[in-house]
Scaffold this motif. Structure first.
Motif, PDB file in Angstrom:
ATOM      1  N   ARG A 170       6.544   4.859   9.490  1.00 31.03           N
ATOM      2  CA  ARG A 170       5.766   4.230  10.548  1.00 31.03           C
ATOM      3  C   ARG A 170       5.554   5.144  11.757  1.00 31.03           C
ATOM      4  O   ARG A 170       4.576   5.001  12.460  1.00 31.03           O
ATOM      5  CB  ARG A 170       6.471   2.934  11.014  1.00 31.03           C
TER       6      ARG A 170
ATOM      7  N   ASP B 299       0.801  -1.206   0.000  1.00 28.96           N
ATOM      8  CA  ASP B 299       0.000   0.000   0.000  1.00 28.96           C
ATOM      9  C   ASP B 299       0.832   1.254   0.000  1.00 28.96           C
ATOM     10  O   ASP B 299       2.013   1.258   0.302  1.00 28.96           O
ATOM     11  CB  ASP B 299      -0.890   0.003   1.242  1.00 28.96           C
ATOM     12  N   LEU B 300       0.150   2.336  -0.308  1.00 31.40           N
ATOM     13  CA  LEU B 300       0.788   3.639  -0.290  1.00 31.40           C
ATOM     14  C   LEU B 300       0.953   4.135   1.146  1.00 31.40           C
ATOM     15  O   LEU B 300       1.972   4.686   1.523  1.00 31.40           O
ATOM     16  CB  LEU B 300      -0.072   4.615  -1.087  1.00 31.40           C
ATOM     17  N   THR B 301      -0.076   3.930   1.930  1.00 31.85           N
ATOM     18  CA  THR B 301      -0.093   4.494   3.274  1.00 31.85           C
ATOM     19  C   THR B 301       1.092   4.039   4.105  1.00 31.85           C
ATOM     20  O   THR B 301       1.298   2.849   4.295  1.00 31.85           O
ATOM     21  CB  THR B 301      -1.361   4.074   4.013  1.00 31.85           C
ATOM     22  N   GLY B 302       1.837   5.014   4.571  1.00 31.54           N
ATOM     23  CA  GLY B 302       2.866   4.746   5.563  1.00 31.54           C
ATOM     24  C   GLY B 302       3.803   3.604   5.254  1.00 31.54           C
ATOM     25  O   GLY B 302       4.373   3.000   6.150  1.00 31.54           O
TER      26      GLY B 302
ATOM     27  N   PHE C 210       5.500  10.977   9.863  1.00 33.25           N
ATOM     28  CA  PHE C 210       4.319  11.423   9.119  1.00 33.25           C
ATOM     29  C   PHE C 210       4.342  12.943   8.999  1.00 33.25           C
ATOM     30  O   PHE C 210       4.066  13.504   7.938  1.00 33.25           O
ATOM     31  CB  PHE C 210       3.054  10.955   9.845  1.00 33.25           C
TER      32      PHE C 210
END
Lengths: 500, 404
Positions: free
Chosen positions: B258, B22-25, B263
């Motif tokens: 992570r 996935d892209l997220t994180g 972020f």
């Protein structure tokens, strides 16, 4: 000159952007191309302008097949495009921008700026496009910049002019001006393709209407007989409720109290001038006004993004004058920002990351050190479901969504938690009818659930439809307070223009 | 309103096939832009490098006129010899691999320092200066205290990080408070650090006793990175540094993709206005980013002082901090990309030396190849045109199906 598009088909991976589209337009008429964001209008026009090549179909001018390898060929064939985002050099003058790329030169190749100035003057006289050739672009209001774009296109001898959502950036007054301009262009024998999703405008100016949905022409209409709701249904593919249904407001205790608020702008001038008002629970207060009369600064001051020079902001009884954006967020304020792409989203981030953008530091998304992407993702999926965001997954970048769906992501994020105050700035700017309808419903739901709601919009119809109470801002001051039932668009328009 | 938007900015990009999920994180790795294009850039650079080697051989150039067939043969042989020696010097023996890894370690760490900056939207040109200061901090701990290795080495490493972090935090603070651009301030601080080290090395506290030239005291054995395979042959220099570099890269990946502050780093890098709107403290973040980047560069300096060199000399980090910029670009600012790029550059450096020793082709060609890689990386359009990688413009706009 007659322009025909025959059987234009364009496929992108996984989607047919244009599906055997047939269109024709002659000089001396205005064709409105109506369709929602993502219906394939822009793709079609990019093919016409030589930016894309069609997979199937052909473009004919006066019966002759054309092959446009790039915009240069399209321009040479007499097609001009005024883009939604203007393609002007901000620090150049009007004349310099107009001639850019086809500069008149004296012998020896020196720019002949006098010639350029004269050309601009001549075109602006011929078409009633009043503009000073020596003005610098960045000093000009948006409406005038648009005129410069039009002059630029006319300077290149365009016979057919394509306008891509030309009114999206204009104030009501500028829109009226703009309509006069394109009428004049039509009378002078130019053909106009006017791309929009605004139904009213279509009925006002079009000679013919073509409606595009999911890449295909689904119908055409005669503006003399067409109705807004009929067009909307054709465009969206189902009956659309253009009126906002809402019950009478029942305002309760004060949530937001603004007293004598004064805010300065970037240049030290007064942007918000001694403004006081209150917003109560179960009430929607709408702020109307022409863009640039202090609304942006007001919202930024209320949400902690801009320093307050004087006055106080009380939220739920607590002083939040010059609090940080996070303190205000944490006190139960939802903020739908004016510009979704500049500040509301991080376009390169996934939807999941965007859904947690302003609460990422709180449980359950973070324990303070480590992100819990699993929980974030399930929250994202919940919001996608609840707010009907059209996306194949929560893991694609926000930039892949249409404007309406991007706005839904923001609204979902902001309304997806318990809030007491909603501050929404231009909540439906530049998005499709279906999304507008949906977002309006959600705003009213927030009100009915007990939130105080402050809406700032330059769309008069939106303010009238949503608000329980209306404030009009002009030159940094609140110049009028009224209710939708007690006023008319005309009266509000006068206040917005500074009459008292 | 006058924003100049190119079509690719206006129109949505298609979702790319990703092989890391996935892209997220996750720091998604898009194979086309992050693997294929760099690989093709390296290939292109090697081809152009081969042409330069061929053109540099004057005797053979003369031969082309009389006997093109022979000339071709000789040219192919020259290039093959040179690249053969390069390859052998990088991977052809245990010693070659040991050299490659030894050189890769500081490159990776400094590359991470630049990559973290890129991820947060800051252009850290100051890795060299941060390495020097971090190295000097490690040096002081290394020769001044006599502790058991279990304490001494970790403290020295931490000192290297702190030194670099302090040096990096200065431009971060200046950027945040005054708006001074970090490109300018980091470059200038490189010079300050370079001369500061020169000066320090001449004062008695640092200088090796009995020496007049600027050479520092040696780091005590208890603060040196242990050599990994010296028990086989003492010639094999590779030390713990490469292990630390790879572990740090994993740590940086975790930090960026992570952790909560990671972020924030990425958000402020991708859209500072969005970060501000989201309630992030952009001013503080700039300082934190530059301190982190500086700390990583400091570790690279520590690698030199505690590992490879064992002491401080003037400009003991060479141009590693500048190679690091190229490396971060080649690695697409992804920690694992930086590791791969660091190993490549380490190999080119080790192999280049071997090539110079055994053929007529000088080590300079390695720098030419490195520079060419970056030219090709910086011009992805060029690579796409040469190798006919699917054109971007034709693959845009995919949202129709999901629009309301």
């Amino acid at each position: 000159m007659k322009l025909e598009l025959k059987g234009i088909t364009k496929r992108f991976p996984g989607v047919v952007a244009n599906d055997h589209v047939d269109l024709e337009i002659e000089t001396g008429e205005i064709l409105c191309l109506l369709g929602e964001n993502g219906a394939g209008k822009s793709t079609l026009m990019n093919i016409l302008y030589g930016l894309y090549s069609a997979d199937e179909g052909e473009i004919l001018i006066d019966g002759e097949v054309q092959h446009f390898a790039g915009p240069g060929d399209a321009i040479a064939a007499g097609i001009g495009m005024v883009h939604q985002h203007f393609m002007l050099v901000p620090v150049f003058t009007v004349a310099e921008n107009v001639v850019l790329g086809v500069e008149p030169t004296t012998t020896g190749g020196v720019l002949d700026i006098n010639e350029a100035r004269e050309d601009v003057r001549q075109i602006s006289n011929q078409y009633n496009l009043a503009v000073d050739p020596d003005a610098v672009i960045e000093d000009l209001p948006v409406g005038i910049q648009q005129r410069v774009e039009i002059i630029k296109v006319l300077f290149r001898d365009a016979e057919i002019l394509v306008f891509d959502e030309p009114t999206a950036v204009l104030t009501p007054q500028e829109v009226d001006e703009f309509f006069k301009i394109i009428d004049k262009l039509k009378d002078d024998g130019k053909g106009i393709i006017f791309i929009t999703h605004k139904l009213k405008e279509v009925l006002e100016v079009a000679d013919r209407i073509a409606v595009l949905r999911r890449g295909a022409v689904v119908g055409s209409a005669d503006p003399a007989t067409a109705t807004e709701s009929g067009l909307a249904e054709m465009m969206v593919g189902r009956p659309v409720d253009l009126k906002v249904d809402k019950s009478e407001a029942d305002p309760k205790d004060v949530v937001l109290s603004v007293k004598n608020l004064t805010v300065t702008n970037l240049f030290g001038g007064t942007a918000v001038d001694d403004v006081s008002f209150e917003v109560r629970r179960n009430e929607i207060v709408g702020i109307a006004g022409v863009q640039g009369n202090g609304q942006t600064e007001l919202v930024e001051a209320l949400t902690g993004l801009r320093e307050i020079a004087a006055g106080t902001v009380i939220i739920k009884g607590e002083d939040h004058t010059n609090s940080t954006p996070r303190q205000i967020h944490d006190s139960g304020v939802a903020h739908v920002p004016e510009d979704r792409q500049r500040s509301g989203l991080v376009l390169g981030f996934s939807l999941t990351e965007n859904f947690v953008l302003d609460s990422y530091y709180q449980k359950p998304f973070s324990d303070g050190i480590k992100m819990d992407w699993k929980r974030s993702r399930s929250e994202a999926e919940r919001l996608i479901e609840e707010f009907d965001v059209r996306t194949p997954s929560s893991e694609i970048p926000a930039s892949n969504l249409s404007g309406g769906n991007q706005q839904k992501v923001i609204v979902a994020r902001e309304f997806g938690r318990q809030v007491d105050l909603v501050i929404a700035s231009q909540p439906t700017r530049g998005i499709d009818v279906g999304s507008i309808e949906f977002i309006h419903e959600r705003i009213i739901e927030e009100r009915d659930a007990g939130a105080a709601v402050l809406i700032v919009s330059t769309e008069l119809d939106e303010v009238m439809a949503l608000s329980d109470r209306i404030l009009v801002m002009f030159d940094g001051k609140v110049v009028a307070e009224t209710k939708p039932s007690e006023t008319t668009n005309t009266e509000l328009g006068l206040y917005m223009a500074g009459a008292s | 309103m006058t924003d100049q938007l190119t079509p690719s900015e206006v129109e949505p990009e298609p979702p790319e096939g990703s092989f890391f999920g996935d892209l997220t994180g996750s720091g998604r790795i898009d194979w086309r832009s992050n693997v294929l294009i760099p690989a093709l850039a390296i290939l292109s650079a090697l081809i152009v490098g081969a042409l330069i080697i061929a053109l540099g051989d004057l005797d053979t150039l003369r031969l082309w006129r009389s006997s093109p067939g022979d000339a071709l043969g000789v040219t192919v042989e020259t290039v093959a010899d040179a690249y053969g020696a390069l390859f052998k010097g990088a991977l052809g023996s245990v010693n070659a691999i040991s050299e490659t890894l030894t050189r890769a370690a500081p490159l990776i760490l400094a590359g991470l320092a630049v990559a973290v900056g890129f991820q947060a939207g800051l252009f850290n040109i100051g890795a060299n200066g941060q390495m020097l200061i971090g190295g000097m901090f490690a040096l002081v701990i290394g020769f001044q205290f006599d502790l058991p290795i279990i304490l001494h080495l970790p403290i020295a490493i931490i000192a290297a990080f702190i030194g670099g972090a302090l040096w990096g935090a200065i431009p971060g603070y200046l950027r945040a408070k005054t708006g001074a651009h970090e490109v300018i301030t980091t470059i200038m601080l490189n010079f300050v650090a370079l001369r500061l080290v020169d000066y320090w090395l001449t004062i008695p506290f640092f200088q090796l006793e009995g020496r007049t030239d600027p050479v520092s005291k040696s780091v005590l054995e208890s603060a040196r990175y242990p050599e990994l395979i010296a028990f086989i042959n003492p010639r094999y220099r590779v030390h713990l540094g490469i292990v630390i570099a790879v572990l740090v890269a994993v740590g940086v990946w975790w930090l960026l993709f992570r952790s909560t502050i990671g972020f924030e780093f990425r958000a402020v890098g991708a859209n500072p206005d969005g970060a501000k709107y989201a309630g992030m403290n952009v001013v503080l973040l700039y300082v934190a980013v530059m301190a982190t980047a500086g700390g990583l560069a400091g570790l690279a300096g520590g690698d030199q002082v505690l590992g490879t060199l064992g002491r401080g000399t003037p400009g003991f980090v060479g141009v590693i901090g500048f190679d690091a910029i190229a490396l971060a670009l080649l690695g697409r600012s992804h920690p694992y990309g930086v590791v791969a790029a660091g190993l490549l550059f380490g190999g080119l450096s080790a192999g280049g030396q071997a090539m110079q020793a055994t053929t007529d082709v000088g080590i300079d060609i390695v720098q030419v190849i490195q520079a060419l890689i970056i030219v090709f990386i910086a011009a992805p359009a060029l690579i796409k045109a040469i190798y006919r990688v699917r054109a971007e413009a034709e693959s845009t706009q995919v949202s129709q199906g999901w629009a309301t």
